[in-house]
Design a protein around this motif. Structure first.
Motif, PDB file in Angstrom:
ATOM      1  N   ALA A 109       0.881  -1.282   0.039  1.00 12.92           N
ATOM      2  CA  ALA A 109       0.089   0.091   0.045  1.00 12.92           C
ATOM      3  C   ALA A 109       0.799   1.266   0.236  1.00 12.92           C
ATOM      4  CB  ALA A 109      -0.899  -0.029   1.338  1.00 12.92           C
ATOM      5  N   ILE A 110       1.879   1.231   0.862  1.00 12.59           N
ATOM      6  CA  ILE A 110       2.784   2.497   0.707  1.00 12.59           C
ATOM      7  C   ILE A 110       3.786   2.570  -0.566  1.00 12.59           C
ATOM      8  CG2 ILE A 110       4.942   3.518   1.915  1.00 12.59           C
ATOM      9  CD1 ILE A 110       3.948   1.824   4.319  1.00 12.59           C
ATOM     10  N   ALA A 111       4.125   1.535  -1.087  1.00 17.01           N
ATOM     11  CA  ALA A 111       4.814   1.479  -2.470  1.00 17.01           C
ATOM     12  C   ALA A 111       3.762   2.026  -3.427  1.00 17.01           C
ATOM     13  CB  ALA A 111       5.263   0.230  -2.825  1.00 17.01           C
ATOM     14  N   ALA A 112       2.467   1.673  -3.423  1.00 17.23           N
ATOM     15  CA  ALA A 112       1.549   2.046  -4.358  1.00 17.23           C
ATOM     16  C   ALA A 112       1.290   3.562  -4.309  1.00 17.23           C
ATOM     17  CB  ALA A 112       0.168   1.260  -4.194  1.00 17.23           C
ATOM     18  N   PHE A 113       1.349   3.895  -3.269  1.00 21.85           N
ATOM     19  CA  PHE A 113       0.986   5.336  -2.827  1.00 21.85           C
ATOM     20  C   PHE A 113       2.295   6.202  -3.478  1.00 21.85           C
ATOM     21  CE2 PHE A 113       1.705   8.911   0.350  1.00 21.85           C
ATOM     22  CZ  PHE A 113       0.693   9.508   0.035  1.00 21.85           C
ATOM     23  N   HIS A 114       3.338   5.813  -3.053  1.00 21.69           N
ATOM     24  CA  HIS A 114       4.537   6.367  -3.487  1.00 21.69           C
ATOM     25  C   HIS A 114       4.520   6.269  -5.234  1.00 21.69           C
ATOM     26  CE1 HIS A 114       7.240   8.278  -0.876  1.00 21.69           C
ATOM     27  NE2 HIS A 114       6.299   7.650   0.308  1.00 21.69           N
ATOM     28  N   ALA A 302      15.496  -5.842  11.769  1.00 23.18           N
ATOM     29  CA  ALA A 302      15.431  -7.303  12.399  1.00 23.18           C
ATOM     30  C   ALA A 302      15.690  -7.453  13.895  1.00 23.18           C
ATOM     31  CB  ALA A 302      16.212  -8.268  11.566  1.00 23.18           C
ATOM     32  N   LEU A 303      16.702  -6.378  13.979  1.00 25.08           N
ATOM     33  CA  LEU A 303      17.174  -6.521  15.509  1.00 25.08           C
ATOM     34  C   LEU A 303      15.893  -6.178  16.595  1.00 25.08           C
ATOM     35  CD1 LEU A 303      20.862  -5.398  15.294  1.00 25.08           C
ATOM     36  CD2 LEU A 303      19.935  -7.655  15.781  1.00 25.08           C
ATOM     37  N   ARG A 304      15.305  -5.339  16.027  1.00 25.18           N
ATOM     38  CA  ARG A 304      14.087  -4.889  16.944  1.00 25.18           C
ATOM     39  C   ARG A 304      12.829  -5.657  16.387  1.00 25.18           C
ATOM     40  NH1 ARG A 304      11.366  -3.222  12.633  1.00 25.18           N
ATOM     41  NH2 ARG A 304      10.563  -1.407  12.378  1.00 25.18           N
ATOM     42  N   LEU A 305      12.912  -6.830  15.836  1.00 26.50           N
ATOM     43  CA  LEU A 305      11.673  -7.768  15.524  1.00 26.50           C
ATOM     44  C   LEU A 305      10.948  -7.075  14.442  1.00 26.50           C
ATOM     45  CD1 LEU A 305      11.553  -9.248  18.834  1.00 26.50           C
ATOM     46  CD2 LEU A 305      13.052 -10.043  17.148  1.00 26.50           C
ATOM     47  N   CYS A 306       9.891  -6.357  15.049  1.00 26.35           N
ATOM     48  CA  CYS A 306       9.015  -5.667  13.972  1.00 26.35           C
ATOM     49  C   CYS A 306       8.407  -4.649  14.420  1.00 26.35           C
ATOM     50  CB  CYS A 306       7.998  -6.522  13.551  1.00 26.35           C
ATOM     51  SG  CYS A 306       6.791  -7.332  14.705  1.00 26.35           S
ATOM     52  N   ALA A 307       7.466  -3.768  13.734  1.00 25.23           N
ATOM     53  CA  ALA A 307       6.747  -2.578  14.311  1.00 25.23           C
ATOM     54  C   ALA A 307       5.594  -3.137  14.835  1.00 25.23           C
ATOM     55  CB  ALA A 307       6.371  -1.681  13.228  1.00 25.23           C
ATOM     56  N   ASN A 308       4.929  -2.020  15.637  1.00 25.29           N
ATOM     57  CA  ASN A 308       3.611  -2.668  16.079  1.00 25.29           C
ATOM     58  C   ASN A 308       2.462  -3.030  15.068  1.00 25.29           C
ATOM     59  OD1 ASN A 308       1.005  -2.130  17.445  1.00 25.29           O
ATOM     60  ND2 ASN A 308       0.843  -0.311  16.349  1.00 25.29           N
ATOM     61  N   VAL A 309       1.948  -4.351  15.390  1.00 22.98           N
ATOM     62  CA  VAL A 309       1.392  -5.039  14.299  1.00 22.98           C
ATOM     63  C   VAL A 309      -0.124  -4.260  14.107  1.00 22.98           C
ATOM     64  CG1 VAL A 309       0.502  -7.145  13.157  1.00 22.98           C
ATOM     65  CG2 VAL A 309       2.844  -7.011  14.340  1.00 22.98           C
ATOM     66  N   PRO A 310      -0.824  -4.227  15.204  1.00 24.27           N
ATOM     67  CA  PRO A 310      -2.334  -3.863  14.763  1.00 24.27           C
ATOM     68  C   PRO A 310      -2.335  -2.409  13.849  1.00 24.27           C
ATOM     69  CG  PRO A 310      -2.000  -4.337  17.185  1.00 24.27           C
ATOM     70  CD  PRO A 310      -0.752  -4.401  16.443  1.00 24.27           C
ATOM     71  N   GLY A 311      -1.557  -1.567  14.286  1.00 24.80           N
ATOM     72  CA  GLY A 311      -1.589  -0.335  13.509  1.00 24.80           C
ATOM     73  C   GLY A 311      -1.235  -0.424  12.018  1.00 24.80           C
ATOM     74  N   GLN A 312      -0.479  -1.515  11.726  1.00 28.81           N
ATOM     75  CA  GLN A 312       0.043  -1.707  10.414  1.00 28.81           C
ATOM     76  C   GLN A 312      -1.183  -2.097   9.402  1.00 28.81           C
ATOM     77  OE1 GLN A 312       3.646  -3.883   9.394  1.00 28.81           O
ATOM     78  NE2 GLN A 312       4.140  -4.054  11.529  1.00 28.81           N
ATOM     79  N   PHE A 313      -2.472  -2.712  10.145  1.00 28.67           N
ATOM     80  CA  PHE A 313      -3.518  -3.067   9.322  1.00 28.67           C
ATOM     81  C   PHE A 313      -4.219  -1.690   8.821  1.00 28.67           C
ATOM     82  CE2 PHE A 313      -3.043  -7.040  11.298  1.00 28.67           C
ATOM     83  CZ  PHE A 313      -2.904  -7.845  10.417  1.00 28.67           C
ATOM     84  N   ALA A 314      -3.971  -0.734   9.329  1.00 25.31           N
ATOM     85  CA  ALA A 314      -4.674   0.585   8.940  1.00 25.31           C
ATOM     86  C   ALA A 314      -4.112   1.419   7.765  1.00 25.31           C
ATOM     87  CB  ALA A 314      -4.679   1.631  10.122  1.00 25.31           C
ATOM     88  N   ILE A 315      -2.711   1.069   7.514  1.00 24.08           N
ATOM     89  CA  ILE A 315      -2.010   1.728   6.331  1.00 24.08           C
ATOM     90  C   ILE A 315      -2.735   1.757   5.198  1.00 24.08           C
ATOM     91  CG2 ILE A 315       0.207   1.675   5.064  1.00 24.08           C
ATOM     92  CD1 ILE A 315       1.511   0.821   7.779  1.00 24.08           C
ATOM     93  N   GLY A 316      -3.189   0.579   4.768  1.00 27.33           N
ATOM     94  CA  GLY A 316      -3.818   0.618   3.275  1.00 27.33           C
ATOM     95  C   GLY A 316      -5.028   1.498   3.372  1.00 27.33           C
ATOM     96  N   ALA A 317      -5.801   1.390   4.256  1.00 30.14           N
ATOM     97  CA  ALA A 317      -7.117   2.288   4.509  1.00 30.14           C
ATOM     98  C   ALA A 317      -6.546   3.612   4.497  1.00 30.14           C
ATOM     99  CB  ALA A 317      -7.988   2.010   5.598  1.00 30.14           C
ATOM    100  N   ALA A 318      -5.681   4.024   5.253  1.00 38.59           N
ATOM    101  CA  ALA A 318      -5.347   5.473   5.214  1.00 38.59           C
ATOM    102  C   ALA A 318      -4.645   6.038   3.813  1.00 38.59           C
ATOM    103  CB  ALA A 318      -3.974   5.805   6.276  1.00 38.59           C
ATOM    104  N   LEU A 319      -3.964   5.183   3.184  1.00 37.54           N
ATOM    105  CA  LEU A 319      -3.497   5.738   2.003  1.00 37.54           C
ATOM    106  C   LEU A 319      -4.361   5.546   0.845  1.00 37.54           C
ATOM    107  CD1 LEU A 319       0.428   4.511   2.432  1.00 37.54           C
ATOM    108  CD2 LEU A 319      -0.729   6.905   2.918  1.00 37.54           C
ATOM    109  N   HIS A 320      -5.152   4.963   0.929  1.00 34.65           N
ATOM    110  CA  HIS A 320      -6.045   4.391  -0.300  1.00 34.65           C
ATOM    111  C   HIS A 320      -7.562   4.564  -0.116  1.00 34.65           C
ATOM    112  CE1 HIS A 320      -2.342   3.484  -2.242  1.00 34.65           C
ATOM    113  NE2 HIS A 320      -2.126   2.698  -1.292  1.00 34.65           N
TER     114      HIS A 320
END
Ligand SMILES: Cc1ncc(COP(=O)(O)O)c(C=O)c1O
Length: 445
Positions: A109-114, A302-320
């Motif tokens: 979703a972020i790549a498509a927005f860019h 990778a050393l910090r494993l990953c970002a907060n996951v629940p919020g990642q589900f909102a990215i597509g809705a936010a950008l598109h």
């Protein structure tokens, strides 16, 4: 170390913080823990000494108007409903760690927005999702810098950029964005400050704290400097669609083309979801030139494993999904009217001047005239807090040498901002009268 500003002792915030804690020695006395020496160069006054004083006043029962943090949720803004639904609807899928760079669908979703914006070769592989832009600023500078490497930063800056440069063993070198130049950078000054140690040019556009939005021709000149000198462009574009009165926003990556460029955005401001801690960085430019940096970002992610996951589900809705920020910035919209209240209040004041913010969530007025005589922004902010119950951020918190500016956020209701400026004017009128009295006494003596 051209452009490195010496920092006054009040900025050693970790010592201040110690003093504010109720400390008592235990029976067994242990040696005092030493902390990282370079922390003494780091400041974040937006949540510093003045904010602590505000908490003390509130604990004592005072009611305050706090304009220090650009935190939409604290001023009654909510994340749009379709973003909330995207998170709530996917919460059952949010338990595992994701890939270190983020959920594939969010990165697509972020790549498509860019891509629609014109960022060359934007693909999910070159997207990094982080716990806010804050984490990605730190991570990207850690990926880039060796001790003593220099980073060109705007002055004023968003102070995390300076802090993260210092804590990753780099050296901030400031280029000025002065009010008499509409708070715009001067490419000639940027070029003059390059040394053999310069690694990156940071641009905050639209700008916090000034509200400036940079014109395309200016950005093209800065891209050319980065291209000639093999530098990374770092574009903090977290306010990219908070624009007023037809102000344009020109993203940097499409202009940068093959020049290495890291573009940063997120959910905190445009989508009013600061607490979700979601930001992203998109790497563009020649894949061979950026390959090592890409690998370093991936490893640190990778050393910090990953970002907060629940919020990642909102990215597509936010950008598109539906654009919910434009109505707030259009005439009649809450942010537009708040900005109007600030501009009109400053125009009516005999003690203030303002470069009207074209974008973002802040205004950065300057104190002028008799009130500005011997003016110290910190002392003023403290007086305003104690006597009028209003918390602002002194301009010098943003790594400028001047002491005559302060920052307010545009997030309160317009009427609250009018009241704030009435209180500011009262303090400045008192200061102007004191200065005039001192001048008269001087003339008589
Ligand atoms: C210019 C700028 N960059 C980055 C950030 C941090 O944003 P985030 O909430 O995504 O960490 C802020 C927050 O105020 C900001 O003003």
């Amino acid at each position: 170390m051209a452009g490195f500003y010496p920092r006054p002792p009040t900025q050693r915030l970790h010592f201040d913080r110690l003093a504010a804690l109720p400390l008592r020695r235990t029976a067994v006395s242990a040696p005092i823990l030493k902390t990282r020496t370079r922390l003494s160069e780091v400041r974040y006054e937006i949540r510093g000494e003045l904010a602590r004083r505000a908490r003390e006043l509130e604990a004592a029962g005072r009611s305050l108007i706090k304009l220090n943090i650009g935190n939409p949720g604290a001023f009654g803004f909510r994340a749009p409903a379709h973003l909330q639904q995207a998170v709530a609807g996917n919460i059952a899928q949010a338990d595992p760690y994701t890939h270190q760079q983020g959920l594939p669908a969010a990165r697509e979703a972020i790549a498509a927005f860019h891509r629609t914006r014109g960022t060359p070769n934007a693909s999910p592989e070159r997207v990094f999702v982080g716990n806010g832009v804050s984490e990605l600023i730190d991570l990207s500078l850690r990926a880039l810098l060796d001790p003593g490497d220099e980073v060109l930063l705007p002055s004023p800056d968003y102070p995390l950029w300076s802090a993260a440069t210092i804590l990753n063993d780099g050296v901030p070198v400031y280029y000025g964005c002065r009010p008499d130049h509409g708070f715009l950078p001067d490419p000639d000054e940027i070029e003059a400050k390059l040394t053999a140690r310069t690694r990156a040019i940071v641009l905050i556009n639209p700008n916090n704290p000034t509200g400036a939005s940079y014109p395309r021709a200016l950005l093209e000149r800065i891209v050319a400097i980065a291209a000639r000198n093999g530098l990374l462009l770092m574009a903090d574009e977290i306010y990219d669609s908070i624009l007023y009165d037809g102000a344009p926003f020109q993203p940097l990556a499409p202009l940068a083309g093959d020049v290495p460029c890291l573009s940063l955005g997120g959910l905190s401001k445009v989508h009013r979801a600061c607490g979700w801690r979601i930001g992203w960085a998109v790497l563009s430019g020649d894949p061979v030139a950026t390959g090592g940096f890409h690998h370093a970002m991936d490893l640190l992610g990778a050393l910090r494993l990953c970002a907060n996951v629940p919020g990642q589900f909102a990215i597509g809705a936010a950008l598109h999904g539906e654009d919910t920020i434009a109505p707030l910035c259009a005439p009649g919209g809450r942010l537009h009217e708040a900005r109007r209240a600030v501009i009109e209040s400053v125009a009516a004041s005999g003690h203030l001047e303002l470069v009207a913010p074209a974008a973002a969530l802040y205004a950065f007025p300057r104190v002028v005239g008799a009130a500005a005589e011997g003016f110290d922004d910190h002392a003023f902010a403290l007086e305003l807090l104690d006597s009028e119950g209003v918390l602002v951020v002194p301009g010098s918190s943003f790594n400028v040498t001047w002491r005559d500016h302060f920052r307010v956020t545009l997030l309160p209701e317009p009427d609250v901002l009018r009241e704030v400026f009435a209180r500011i004017d009262r303090v400045l009128a008192r200061r102007a009268a004191t200065a005039a009295g001192a001048r008269r006494r001087g003339a008589v003596a």
